[in-house]
Design a protein around this motif. Structure first.
Motif, mmCIF file in Angstrom:
data_model
loop_
_atom_site.group_PDB
_atom_site.id
_atom_site.type_symbol
_atom_site.label_atom_id
_atom_site.label_comp_id
_atom_site.label_asym_id
_atom_site.label_seq_id
_atom_site.Cartn_x
_atom_site.Cartn_y
_atom_site.Cartn_z
ATOM 1 N N THR A 350 0.934 -1.264 0.027
ATOM 2 C CA THR A 350 -0.126 -0.144 0.061
ATOM 3 C C THR A 350 0.885 1.210 0.028
ATOM 4 O OG1 THR A 350 -1.890 -1.240 1.134
ATOM 5 C CG2 THR A 350 -1.728 1.498 1.303
ATOM 6 N N ILE A 351 0.717 2.008 -0.991
ATOM 7 C CA ILE A 351 1.489 3.140 -1.269
ATOM 8 C C ILE A 351 0.940 4.248 -0.697
ATOM 9 C CG2 ILE A 351 2.830 4.560 -3.012
ATOM 10 C CD1 ILE A 351 3.432 1.970 -4.573
ATOM 11 N N PHE A 352 1.317 5.137 -0.073
ATOM 12 C CA PHE A 352 0.934 6.589 0.250
ATOM 13 C C PHE A 352 1.682 7.504 0.500
ATOM 14 C CE2 PHE A 352 2.228 4.269 4.224
ATOM 15 C CZ PHE A 352 2.445 5.180 4.917
ATOM 16 N N GLY A 378 10.483 3.385 2.918
ATOM 17 C CA GLY A 378 10.265 4.948 2.678
ATOM 18 C C GLY A 378 11.000 5.792 3.833
ATOM 19 N N PRO A 379 11.172 7.014 3.786
ATOM 20 C CA PRO A 379 10.368 7.944 2.777
ATOM 21 C C PRO A 379 11.215 8.082 1.568
ATOM 22 C CG PRO A 379 11.361 9.219 4.237
ATOM 23 C CD PRO A 379 11.636 7.896 4.980
ATOM 24 N N PHE A 380 10.403 8.215 0.444
ATOM 25 C CA PHE A 380 11.157 8.339 -1.125
ATOM 26 C C PHE A 380 10.399 9.750 -1.574
ATOM 27 C CE2 PHE A 380 10.975 3.841 -0.454
ATOM 28 C CZ PHE A 380 12.324 3.279 -0.424
ATOM 29 N N ASP A 381 11.317 10.268 -2.463
ATOM 30 C CA ASP A 381 11.247 11.490 -2.987
ATOM 31 C C ASP A 381 10.486 11.689 -4.270
ATOM 32 O OD1 ASP A 381 11.904 13.072 -0.691
ATOM 33 O OD2 ASP A 381 14.196 13.197 -1.329
ATOM 34 N N GLY A 388 12.831 1.557 -6.303
ATOM 35 C CA GLY A 388 14.105 0.749 -6.148
ATOM 36 C C GLY A 388 13.842 0.304 -4.647
ATOM 37 N N GLY A 389 13.321 1.015 -3.787
ATOM 38 C CA GLY A 389 13.019 0.444 -2.423
ATOM 39 C C GLY A 389 12.152 -0.577 -2.407
ATOM 40 N N LEU A 390 11.394 -0.840 -3.195
ATOM 41 C CA LEU A 390 10.447 -1.696 -3.159
ATOM 42 C C LEU A 390 10.867 -3.067 -3.970
ATOM 43 C CD1 LEU A 390 6.872 -0.188 -3.559
ATOM 44 C CD2 LEU A 390 8.277 -0.399 -1.377
ATOM 45 N N GLY A 391 11.915 -3.122 -4.700
ATOM 46 C CA GLY A 391 12.375 -3.948 -5.770
ATOM 47 C C GLY A 391 11.584 -4.314 -6.859
ATOM 48 N N ILE A 392 11.012 -3.147 -7.294
ATOM 49 C CA ILE A 392 10.298 -3.214 -8.667
ATOM 50 C C ILE A 392 10.761 -2.448 -9.670
ATOM 51 C CG2 ILE A 392 8.014 -2.351 -9.322
ATOM 52 C CD1 ILE A 392 6.779 -2.715 -6.440
ATOM 53 N N ALA A 393 10.825 -2.908 -11.088
ATOM 54 C CA ALA A 393 11.096 -2.096 -12.092
ATOM 55 C C ALA A 393 10.316 -0.779 -12.136
ATOM 56 C CB ALA A 393 10.648 -3.007 -13.308
ATOM 57 N N SER A 394 11.379 0.263 -12.249
ATOM 58 C CA SER A 394 10.969 1.678 -11.930
ATOM 59 C C SER A 394 9.949 1.952 -13.197
ATOM 60 C CB SER A 394 12.135 2.553 -12.309
ATOM 61 O OG SER A 394 12.702 2.381 -13.337
ATOM 62 N N PRO A 428 6.480 12.928 0.150
ATOM 63 C CA PRO A 428 7.525 11.779 0.153
ATOM 64 C C PRO A 428 6.583 10.599 0.193
ATOM 65 C CG PRO A 428 7.372 12.702 2.664
ATOM 66 C CD PRO A 428 6.781 13.569 1.606
ATOM 67 N N TYR A 429 7.026 9.463 -0.696
ATOM 68 C CA TYR A 429 6.033 8.345 -0.737
ATOM 69 C C TYR A 429 6.626 7.221 0.547
ATOM 70 C CZ TYR A 429 5.305 10.241 -5.402
ATOM 71 O OH TYR A 429 4.971 11.014 -6.408
ATOM 72 N N TYR A 430 5.804 6.527 0.869
ATOM 73 C CA TYR A 430 5.722 5.365 1.737
ATOM 74 C C TYR A 430 5.001 4.278 0.977
ATOM 75 C CZ TYR A 430 7.295 8.902 5.024
ATOM 76 O OH TYR A 430 8.095 9.963 5.773
ATOM 77 N N ALA A 431 5.558 3.141 1.565
ATOM 78 C CA ALA A 431 4.861 1.617 1.075
ATOM 79 C C ALA A 431 4.848 0.805 2.317
ATOM 80 C CB ALA A 431 5.478 1.049 -0.014
ATOM 81 N N LEU A 432 3.860 0.292 2.520
ATOM 82 C CA LEU A 432 3.603 -0.760 3.590
ATOM 83 C C LEU A 432 3.311 -2.225 2.942
ATOM 84 C CD1 LEU A 432 3.641 -1.126 6.955
ATOM 85 C CD2 LEU A 432 1.033 -0.760 6.685
ATOM 86 N N LYS A 433 3.998 -3.208 3.331
ATOM 87 C CA LYS A 433 3.707 -4.530 2.980
ATOM 88 C C LYS A 433 2.586 -5.244 3.628
ATOM 89 C CE LYS A 433 6.413 -8.610 1.553
ATOM 90 N NZ LYS A 433 7.743 -9.514 1.632
ATOM 91 N N GLN A 434 1.803 -5.946 3.161
ATOM 92 C CA GLN A 434 0.679 -6.661 3.821
ATOM 93 C C GLN A 434 0.426 -7.945 3.198
ATOM 94 O OE1 GLN A 434 -2.868 -3.458 4.283
ATOM 95 N NE2 GLN A 434 -1.117 -2.361 3.177
ATOM 96 N N LEU A 435 -0.162 -8.830 3.990
ATOM 97 C CA LEU A 435 -0.563 -10.187 3.625
ATOM 98 C C LEU A 435 -2.284 -10.510 3.663
ATOM 99 C CD1 LEU A 435 2.329 -11.834 5.523
ATOM 100 C CD2 LEU A 435 2.012 -11.469 2.959
ATOM 101 N N PRO A 436 -2.814 -11.136 2.735
ATOM 102 C CA PRO A 436 -4.236 -11.361 3.002
ATOM 103 C C PRO A 436 -4.575 -12.376 4.181
ATOM 104 C CG PRO A 436 -3.318 -12.694 1.085
ATOM 105 C CD PRO A 436 -2.091 -11.979 1.681
#
Length: 507
Positions: A350-352, A378-381, A388-394, A428-436
């Motif tokens: 979840t990105i906020f 995060g935070p990321f500008d 890059g912080g999430l290990g995802i292709a930009s 600034p962007y943040y992301a929180l990892k979650q599971l169902p």
């Protein structure tokens, strides 16, 4: 003096011989092939549980379960001067309601009217009806009754018990739905609701007993329920409580792997957020002859950080999978978890940004992210640094932001149908990892409109009521469960008064 032999037990661990008897049940909630055979008529009734029944308490109403439904069911009887005991198997009161998000779907309460929100429950029903239908709720008549009772429940909590809610104008002004009420300090603050309710019930004479698990119904010589056996959750010691009426408010069965396996096998490999929803209430009522309905209906899932799943109701967020793809609408607390499982995604982010972290739910953001710092990135500008912080292709994440930005500009989310807080996410962007995870179940005991337990013929089983998630008629959320409890409590208070009047006339 009553002879204890006149009483029998019906429930897990007990076998009743009268009328063919009910089989004992193993801890796995399936009939045990080793259960003792029912005695013949010549042998007379026997009880395969010890000790013999011996009442240590005598009350008008015994409520089993101290969640929002159970506490709400205690209100009307206590206000009518009745004696009420509330038994909870956990060491603390509140059940799983206490640790819930606190999001309540209500229309027409005095709080909302005072905030300038004039929509009544009747006016809001068409929209809510469609939401219930989309969620698989079939008894829409009873769902409507719960929904239109919810504002009266809220008003009573405030006026009679001093429960504290957030001013709905605060989050509505920011863009949230006018059909949402929150506790005083926002998401996760059920203390502001349940502590005043507990204290108010106590001041009216309620007796609370914690660490006691319902073990069996006690029935008299005529087969009529007259109380309940409770067992100490640690020692197993028995406590028998005589009651003119028993209210089962024990919750669902999401925490019971055997019951999930038997009824909703598609969800048995999904983790569970709850720990106490073991389905004891459903099983005890079934042993008594109560009917179970809709147990096989798949229930909605949520995040293992439930408050985070609700953030999209109060601010702009994006949900993306491990590859950076947006895959669900963010203003539905269940959508990401459901889609995550369907798509075998494993987890999501979840990105906020600034609008959410400094908005009305800043307290929730701070608490959840502090407790789960290892899940937070995060935070990321900028988006590239976030990727890059999430290990995802930009490129993949940038495409998601671009597509979402187009939806914001258009004022319409064609891809997923998001409507609330379709706004830009600012750095600034943040992301929180979650599971169902599983957190609730659908289905349970069948009741009539007043919450009376029904048997296979559709007749009410005397002196037994059910409300909240233990019942098949329960729908979505805290407010409807609270309304269910209110309905049952009012019906009980009336029945007790009528019973007293009959006794006076026949004396």
């Amino acid at each position: 003096m009553e002879r204890r032999a006149f009483f029998k037990l019906v429930g897990a661990g007990a076998v009743v011989a009268a009328g063919g008897g009910l089989a004992a049940c193993s801890s796995g909630a399936v009939p045990s092939p080793l259960a003792p055979a029912a005695p013949t008529e010549e042998e007379g009734p026997r009880v395969f549980e010890s000790p013999d029944v011996s009442f240590s308490s005598d009350v008008d109403v015994l409520v089993v379960g101290s969640g929002i439904a159970g506490l709400s069911a205690a209100m009307a009887p206590l206000e009518a001067g009745r004696s009420v005991m509330i038994a909870e198997k956990l060491e603390l009161l509140g059940g799983e309601s206490y640790s819930s998000t606190g999001v309540m779907h209500v229309s027409g309460s005095a709080l909302q009217k005072q905030a300038g929100i004039e929509t009544t429950a009747e006016q809001a029903w068409d929209t809510r009806r469609q939401e219930f239908a989309d969620a698989g709720i079939t008894d829409l008549d009873f769902a409507k009754r719960l929904f239109v009772t919810a504002p009266a429940w809220v008003d009573h909590l405030v006026d009679e018990y001093g429960a504290q809610f957030e001013n709905p104008a605060d989050h509505v002004k920011a863009g949230a739905s006018e059909r949402i009420l929150l506790p005083k300090r926002g998401l996760g603050d059920m203390e502001s609701i349940m502590t005043p309710l507990r204290d108010g019930l106590s001041s009216k004479g309620a007796a609370f007993a914690t660490g006691l698990r319902a073990s069996a119904f006690v029935v008299d010589a005529s087969g009529t329920v007259c109380g309940m056996r409770l067992r100490d959750a640690k020692t197993g010691a028995a406590t028998d409580v005589r009651a003119r009426a028993v209210v089962m408010a024990t919750g669902g069965f999401a925490s019971s792997q055997p019951l999930v396996h038997a009824n909703v096998p598609a969800q048995e490999r999904i983790g569970c957020y709850t720990t106490a929803s073991m389905g004891e209430g459903q099983l005890l009522c079934a042993h008594l002859g109560g009917q179970l309905d809709d147990m096989g209906k798949a229930a909605p899932l949520t995040s293992d950080l439930p408050e985070a799943a609700a953030w999209g109701l109060f601010g702009p967020v994006l949900v993306v999978d491990a590859l950076g793809r947006r895959f669900a609408r963010e203003d539905d607390p269940n959508a990401a978890a459901d889609a995550c499982v369907v798509g075998d995604r494993g987890y999501w982010w979840t990105i906020f940004g600034k609008k959410l972290s400094s908005g009305a739910q800043a307290r929730s953001i701070a608490q959840v992210t502090t407790k789960n710092a290892k899940r937070l990135a995060g935070p990321f500008d900028d988006v590239e640094a976030l990727a890059g912080g999430l290990g995802i292709a930009s490129d993949a994440l940038k495409a998601v932001f671009d597509g979402y930005g187009e939806a914001v500009d258009a004022g319409k989310d064609d891809a997923f149908g998001r409507t609330a807080f379709l706004q830009e996410i600012e750095p600034p962007y943040y992301a929180l990892k979650q599971l169902p995870v599983r957190y609730k179940t659908r289905g349970g005991v069948r009741t009539d409109a007043d919450g009376r337990l029904l048997n296979a013929a559709g007749s009410a089983i005397a002196n037994v009521y059910a409300c909240g998630s233990v019942a098949a008629g329960s729908v979505e959320g805290l407010a409807t469960n609270g309304a269910f409890g209110l309905i049952v409590g009012r019906a009980l208070a009336k029945v007790l008064d009528e019973g007293d009047a009959v006794e006076l006339l026949s004396a």
